[in-house]
Design an enzyme around this catalytic site. Structure first.
Site, short mmCIF file in Angstrom:
data_model
loop_
_atom_site.label_atom_id
_atom_site.label_comp_id
_atom_site.label_asym_id
_atom_site.label_seq_id
_atom_site.Cartn_x
_atom_site.Cartn_y
_atom_site.Cartn_z
N PHE A 156 20.86 -17.98 -8.15
CA PHE A 156 21.36 -18.21 -6.79
C PHE A 156 22.86 -17.98 -6.73
O PHE A 156 23.62 -18.79 -6.23
CB PHE A 156 20.98 -19.63 -6.33
CG PHE A 156 20.79 -19.75 -4.84
CD1 PHE A 156 19.79 -19.05 -4.20
CD2 PHE A 156 21.62 -20.56 -4.09
CE1 PHE A 156 19.61 -19.16 -2.82
CE2 PHE A 156 21.46 -20.68 -2.72
CZ PHE A 156 20.45 -19.98 -2.08
N GLY A 157 23.27 -16.84 -7.28
CA GLY A 157 24.68 -16.42 -7.16
C GLY A 157 24.88 -15.74 -5.81
O GLY A 157 24.11 -15.94 -4.87
N ARG A 158 25.91 -14.89 -5.76
CA ARG A 158 26.28 -14.32 -4.47
C ARG A 158 25.21 -13.42 -3.88
O ARG A 158 24.96 -13.42 -2.68
CB ARG A 158 27.61 -13.55 -4.62
CG ARG A 158 28.78 -14.50 -4.80
CD ARG A 158 30.00 -13.80 -5.33
NE ARG A 158 29.84 -13.44 -6.74
CZ ARG A 158 30.84 -13.35 -7.61
NH1 ARG A 158 32.07 -13.59 -7.22
NH2 ARG A 158 30.62 -13.02 -8.87
N ILE A 159 24.52 -12.64 -4.74
CA ILE A 159 23.48 -11.75 -4.19
C ILE A 159 22.25 -12.58 -3.81
O ILE A 159 21.64 -12.36 -2.76
CB ILE A 159 23.12 -10.63 -5.20
CG1 ILE A 159 24.37 -9.80 -5.51
CG2 ILE A 159 22.02 -9.74 -4.64
CD1 ILE A 159 24.19 -8.74 -6.58
N SER A 179 18.52 -21.97 -10.47
CA SER A 179 19.75 -21.47 -11.04
C SER A 179 20.07 -22.30 -12.26
O SER A 179 19.67 -23.47 -12.34
CB SER A 179 20.86 -21.63 -9.98
OG SER A 179 21.95 -20.84 -10.31
N ARG A 180 20.82 -21.73 -13.21
CA ARG A 180 21.13 -22.47 -14.43
C ARG A 180 21.97 -23.71 -14.15
O ARG A 180 21.81 -24.73 -14.76
CB ARG A 180 21.96 -21.58 -15.37
CG ARG A 180 21.08 -20.65 -16.09
CD ARG A 180 21.82 -19.63 -16.88
NE ARG A 180 20.81 -18.91 -17.59
CZ ARG A 180 20.40 -19.19 -18.82
NH1 ARG A 180 20.96 -20.15 -19.51
NH2 ARG A 180 19.44 -18.50 -19.38
N THR A 240 15.55 -6.73 -8.17
CA THR A 240 16.71 -5.84 -8.00
C THR A 240 17.80 -6.24 -9.00
O THR A 240 18.95 -5.84 -8.85
CB THR A 240 17.30 -5.94 -6.57
OG1 THR A 240 17.58 -7.32 -6.29
CG2 THR A 240 16.38 -5.37 -5.53
N ARG A 242 17.80 -6.79 -13.14
CA ARG A 242 17.79 -5.89 -14.28
C ARG A 242 16.37 -5.79 -14.81
O ARG A 242 15.63 -6.78 -14.84
CB ARG A 242 18.71 -6.40 -15.40
CG ARG A 242 20.18 -6.08 -15.18
CD ARG A 242 20.45 -4.57 -15.28
NE ARG A 242 21.85 -4.23 -15.10
CZ ARG A 242 22.39 -3.79 -13.94
NH1 ARG A 242 21.64 -3.65 -12.87
NH2 ARG A 242 23.67 -3.48 -13.88
N GLU A 271 15.34 2.66 -18.04
CA GLU A 271 15.66 3.66 -17.01
C GLU A 271 16.22 4.94 -17.62
O GLU A 271 16.98 4.85 -18.57
CB GLU A 271 16.70 3.08 -16.03
CG GLU A 271 16.17 1.90 -15.26
CD GLU A 271 17.20 1.26 -14.34
OE1 GLU A 271 18.29 1.83 -14.17
OE2 GLU A 271 16.90 0.19 -13.79
N HIS A 289 16.62 2.50 -8.83
CA HIS A 289 17.87 1.73 -9.01
C HIS A 289 18.90 2.11 -7.94
O HIS A 289 19.95 2.67 -8.24
CB HIS A 289 18.43 1.97 -10.41
CG HIS A 289 19.40 0.89 -10.84
ND1 HIS A 289 19.60 0.53 -12.14
CD2 HIS A 289 20.23 0.09 -10.13
CE1 HIS A 289 20.50 -0.43 -12.22
NE2 HIS A 289 20.91 -0.73 -10.99
N GLY A 291 20.01 -0.24 -5.45
CA GLY A 291 20.43 -1.45 -4.76
C GLY A 291 21.78 -1.34 -4.07
O GLY A 291 21.97 -1.84 -2.97
C1 DGY Z 1 25.19 -3.00 -10.53
O1 DGY Z 1 26.19 -2.98 -9.85
O2 DGY Z 1 24.96 -3.85 -11.39
C2 DGY Z 1 24.20 -1.90 -10.31
O3 DGY Z 1 22.94 -2.31 -10.71
C3 DGY Z 1 24.61 -0.66 -11.04
O4 DGY Z 1 24.97 -0.98 -12.33
#
Ligand code: DGY
Length: 323
Positions: A156-159, A179-180, A240, A242, A271, A289, A291
Site C-alpha cells: 500500500f505504497g504510493r501506487i 503492507s509490511r 503491475t 514485478r 521478460e 510491461h 504500466g
Molecule cells: C518501473 O518504473 O519500475 C517500471 O516497471 C519500469 O522499470
C-alpha cells in the site's frame, strides 16, 4: 568545465535526450537494445554516470571486482529489483530511481487490467478480430461486475494508494490493504480502506487482488500455489508490480483449472519471455510491461533521472537515492 560523460542505456523520449545533451556529454543507444552483463560492466568502467533501465543486467555479481569510473547508476524507473543495490554500494556507486511520477499512470494500467479481466475485453477483442463474432445474445461474453466488489491491495505504497482511489471513488469498491508496515490511518481513511495483518487474511476476502509491492528476493513467489488456493474461485489477480512476485507456473495452472477466475498481468518473471501456460489461457490478459508508458510519464521519468544525476554532480545527495 568539462561535462560529465553519461550513458543512456536505452533510447529515451526525444525531449529528454535533448535535455540531457544540454547538461552532459551523452552517449546514446540508437539501436535501443538491452545491455548484457559484460556491456554494463564496461559501461560502468567507462562513464561518469550510467542511466539504466529494467532491461539492463545489473543483478547480483554485476559489481564484483569492478573498477568503476561511474559513481552513480540512475535507474529510469521506480522498481529496482533488477539492480544489486548492495553490490553497487560496496563498489561506491550511488543508485537512484524515479518514484512518484508514475503513480497515476501505473494505477491506471492496473485498473485497465482489472477491468479487462473482469469484462473479458481481451477475449472479446480477439473474437472480433478473428471474424468469429456472430452478434449480440444474452449469454455472450459474460463477465463479472466490478462495482461494489472488494479489492485487496498488496503493497500500500504510493501506487497501491493511487489504485485504491480509482477503485473506491470510480467503482465504489471496498478496499483491503496489506503492507509490511502500519499504514497511516489518515491514508486508509481517504478510501475507507481497512488494513489487514497478513496476505493470508486478505486473500479469501477479496474479489480482486492487485499487487503493488516491490519485487526482488523479499517477495519472490509471494503468490504461490498455496496462496492462490486461498483466493475465491471467482477472484481475479492483477500484477503491475514485478513478475517474480508471482509463481507463474502455479498461476497458469490455477487459471487453467479454475482455482481462480482470471488474471491481468503487465509484468513477467523472465521478460520478454512469457510463461507458455499463460498463452493458452483465455482468462489471462497479458500486456508487455507498459504500466508507465504514457508520453507524459516517460518524459517525467527521464527528467527525474536527469535531476538525480545533476544533484549528484552538484555535490548533493540525489532526492531518489536508494542505497
Ligand atoms: C518501473 O518504473 O519500475 C517500471 O516497471 C519500469 O522499470
Amino acid at each position: 568545465m568539462t561535462k560529465p560523460k553519461i550513458l543512456l542505456t536505452r533510447k529515451w523520449p526525444e525531449s529528454v535526450e535533448k535535455a540531457a545533451a544540454e547538461l552532459f556529454d551523452v552517449t546514446y543507444n540508437p539501436e535501443d537494445r538491452p545491455m548484457n552483463r559484460a556491456e554494463m560492466r564496461v559501461a560502468l568502467e567507462s562513464y561518469d554516470a550510467v542511466l539504466a533501465t529494467v532491461t539492463d543486467d545489473v543483478k547480483t555479481g554485476a559489481f564484483t571486482n569492478l573498477k568503476p569510473m561511474a559513481r552513480i547508476l540512475a535507474n529510469y524507473g521506480v522498481g529496482f529489483s533488477h539492480i544489486d543495490v548492495e553490490g553497487a554500494r560496496a563498489a561506491g556507486i550511488t543508485v537512484t530511481n524515479t518514484p512518484d511520477v508514475l503513480n497515476d499512470c501505473t494505477a491506471d494500467l492496473a485498473m485497465t487490467l482489472l477491468m479487462m479481466a473482469a469484462r473479458r475485453a481481451g477475449e472479446g477483442e480477439r473474437e472480433v478480430r478473428a471474424g468469429n463474432w456472430t452478434g449480440w445474445r444474452p449469454t455472450h461474453m459474460i463477465g463479472t461486475s466490478v462495482t461494489g466488489k472488494t479489492l485487496g491491495i498488496i503493497g500500500f505504497g504510493r501506487i497501491g494508494q493511487a489504485m485504491a482511489r480509482r477503485a473506491h471513488f470510480g467503482f465504489g469498491m471496498k478496499i483491503l490493504a496489506q503492507s509490511r508496515s502500519p499504514v497511516d490511518p489518515a491514508i486508509l481513511a481517504q478510501t475507507g480502506a481497512v488494513q489487514v495483518d497478513t496476505v493470508e487474511d486478505l486473500l479469501p476476502q477479496c474479489d480482486f487482488i492487485s499487487l503493488h509491492c516491490p519485487g526482488g528476493d523479499v517477495n519472490r513467489h509471494l503468490i504461490n500455489a498455496d496462496r492462490l488456493a486461498m483466493m475465491k474461485p471467482t477472484a481475479i489477480l492483477v500484477n503491475t508490480a514485478r513478475g517474480e512476485v508471482v509463481d507463474e507456473a502455479a498461476l497458469a495452472e490455477a487459471l487453467k483449472t479454475g482455482v481462480i477466475a482470471g488474471a491481468g498481468l503487465d509484468v513477467f518473471e523472465a521478460e520478454p519471455t512469457v510463461h507458455p501456460g499463460f498463452l493458452e489461457c483465455e482468462n489471462a490478459v497479458l500486456l508487455p510491461h507498459m504500466g508507465s508508458s504514457t508520453h507524459e510519464t516517460r518524459v517525467e521519468m527521464g527528467m527525474r533521472a536527469l535531476k538525480n544525476i545533476q544533484q549528484f554532480f552538484d555535490g548533493n545527495v540525489p532526492d531518489d537515492r536508494v542505497n
